[in-house]
Design an enzyme around this catalytic site. Sequence first.
Site, PDB file in Angstrom:
ATOM      1  N   GLN A   1      44.407  -0.240 -37.769  1.00 49.76           N
ATOM      2  CA  GLN A   1      43.813   0.205 -39.046  1.00 49.76           C
ATOM      3  C   GLN A   1      44.611   1.393 -39.596  1.00 49.76           C
ATOM      4  OE1 GLN A   1      39.818   1.011 -37.626  1.00 49.76           O
ATOM      5  NE2 GLN A   1      40.673   2.125 -35.872  1.00 49.76           N
TER       6      GLN A   1
ATOM      7  N   ASP B   1      28.914   2.307 -31.386  1.00 49.35           N
ATOM      8  CA  ASP B   1      29.233   3.187 -32.510  1.00 49.35           C
ATOM      9  C   ASP B   1      30.443   2.596 -33.224  1.00 49.35           C
ATOM     10  OD1 ASP B   1      30.662   6.560 -32.680  1.00 49.35           O
ATOM     11  OD2 ASP B   1      29.922   5.168 -34.231  1.00 49.35           O
TER      12      ASP B   1
HETATM   13  N1  SAM Z   1      31.369   8.041 -35.003  1.00 48.38           N
HETATM   14  C1  SAM Z   1      31.604   7.729 -36.390  1.00 48.38           C
HETATM   15  C2  SAM Z   1      30.626   8.483 -37.255  1.00 48.38           C
HETATM   16  O1  SAM Z   1      30.275   9.604 -36.933  1.00 48.38           O
HETATM   17  O2  SAM Z   1      30.203   7.906 -38.241  1.00 48.38           O
HETATM   18  C3  SAM Z   1      31.419   6.253 -36.656  1.00 48.38           C
HETATM   19  C4  SAM Z   1      32.461   5.331 -36.505  1.00 48.38           C
HETATM   20  S1  SAM Z   1      33.593   5.378 -35.181  1.00 48.38           S
HETATM   21  C5  SAM Z   1      34.918   6.234 -35.884  1.00 48.38           C
HETATM   22  C6  SAM Z   1      34.035   3.679 -35.173  1.00 48.38           C
HETATM   23  C7  SAM Z   1      35.055   3.352 -34.122  1.00 48.38           C
HETATM   24  O3  SAM Z   1      34.946   1.981 -33.714  1.00 48.38           O
HETATM   25  C8  SAM Z   1      36.503   3.523 -34.603  1.00 48.38           C
HETATM   26  O4  SAM Z   1      37.133   4.529 -33.855  1.00 48.38           O
HETATM   27  C9  SAM Z   1      37.148   2.152 -34.373  1.00 48.38           C
HETATM   28  O5  SAM Z   1      38.501   2.241 -33.952  1.00 48.38           O
HETATM   29  C10 SAM Z   1      36.254   1.593 -33.277  1.00 48.38           C
HETATM   30  N2  SAM Z   1      36.310   0.127 -33.128  1.00 48.38           N
HETATM   31  C11 SAM Z   1      36.357  -0.796 -34.114  1.00 48.38           C
HETATM   32  N3  SAM Z   1      36.388  -2.034 -33.591  1.00 48.38           N
HETATM   33  C12 SAM Z   1      36.339  -1.896 -32.239  1.00 48.38           C
HETATM   34  C13 SAM Z   1      36.332  -2.815 -31.146  1.00 48.38           C
HETATM   35  N4  SAM Z   1      36.377  -4.144 -31.350  1.00 48.38           N
HETATM   36  N5  SAM Z   1      36.279  -2.315 -29.881  1.00 48.38           N
HETATM   37  C14 SAM Z   1      36.231  -0.971 -29.671  1.00 48.38           C
HETATM   38  N6  SAM Z   1      36.242  -0.044 -30.668  1.00 48.38           N
HETATM   39  C15 SAM Z   1      36.296  -0.511 -31.930  1.00 48.38           C
END
Ligand code: SAM
Length: 306
Positions: free
Chosen positions: A48, A173
């Site tokens: 991404q 998350d």
């Molecule tokens: N903690 C954040 C907040 O305070 O709103 C929310 C979103 S967090 C950044 C979402 C994470 O999910 C991202 O770091 C993304 O890289 C991860 N992610 C997306 N798809 C994923 C997958 N299939 N397996 C593991 N992590 C994933």
Amino acid sequence: DSDSNHNESENMSSVIPGWFSEISPMWPGEAHSLKVEKILFQGKSEYQNVMVFQSSTYGKVLVLDGVIQLTERDECAYQEMITHLPLCSIPNPKKVLVIGGGDGGVLREVSRHSSVEQIDICEIDKMVVDVSKQFFPHVAVGYEDPRVKLHVGDGVAFLKAVPQGTYDAVIVDSSDPIGPAQELFEKPFFESVAKALGPGGVVCTQAESIWLHMHIIEDIVANCRQIFKGSVNYAWTTVPTYPSGVIGFMLCSTEGPPVDFKHPINPIDADESHCKLKGPLKFYNSEMHAAAFCLPSFAKKVIDSK
Ligand code: SAM
């Protein structure tokens, strides 16, 4: 790769002189904007586009594929609720798994629970971890807890390899179902989560907005009712910088000791010892916990009918 280009162009979020506007087909016809003081980081990982900017009123902001993930000012609402809604609903959480959450905020909140012995996190994108440690130290502080073990990889694959009944709680998350998180909203993934939980185990997932995504929520609730034989609940809270200003959570438990999510039996606010490194809770408390399950009629009708 072309996929994230597609997501980026599809989201069309751009930094026009002075403002970041969050434009996406996931919330057609509307876009939340934040005034930009300075762009601090722009990168493209294998999964991404990653950007950090200094906003004028919400502190630093983390953006993935053009979608705001967290801001320093309001991340407490999301991180505290997605963590304490499940963990304060079971008597003695010991083993916790976080899927996604690479910024470390959920880890910070899980580590406030002294009963927890093991915190596994599976985050697909190492760049998110590194960027959070560099620009969001008060969020990434979660990684400093010795109980935390980071697995960099796809949460779907990780869960498939987890032995039955390993965890007391799983917190998903994730970002939204456009991009690498798409499969984290699908039935097979929920089935693998149920398998990974012990009897009376709990899962809490990021579950979008009742103002924007009732169709997504409808499918998730239907899947969860088939898979989780304990209880299935939808909760929500306010996060100003999320689209429509709210975010929801699916709270489910497996068959076994009954879990009543609406009445927290394991209050976190009573134990302040965790505040040294992480600061005090800014958002969550037992009243907010109970209130999170009160839904407007239009949402209740859909969710209760599934
Ligand atoms: N903690 C954040 C907040 O305070 O709103 C929310 C979103 S967090 C950044 C979402 C994470 O999910 C991202 O770091 C993304 O890289 C991860 N992610 C997306 N798809 C994923 C997958 N299939 N397996 C593991 N992590 C994933």
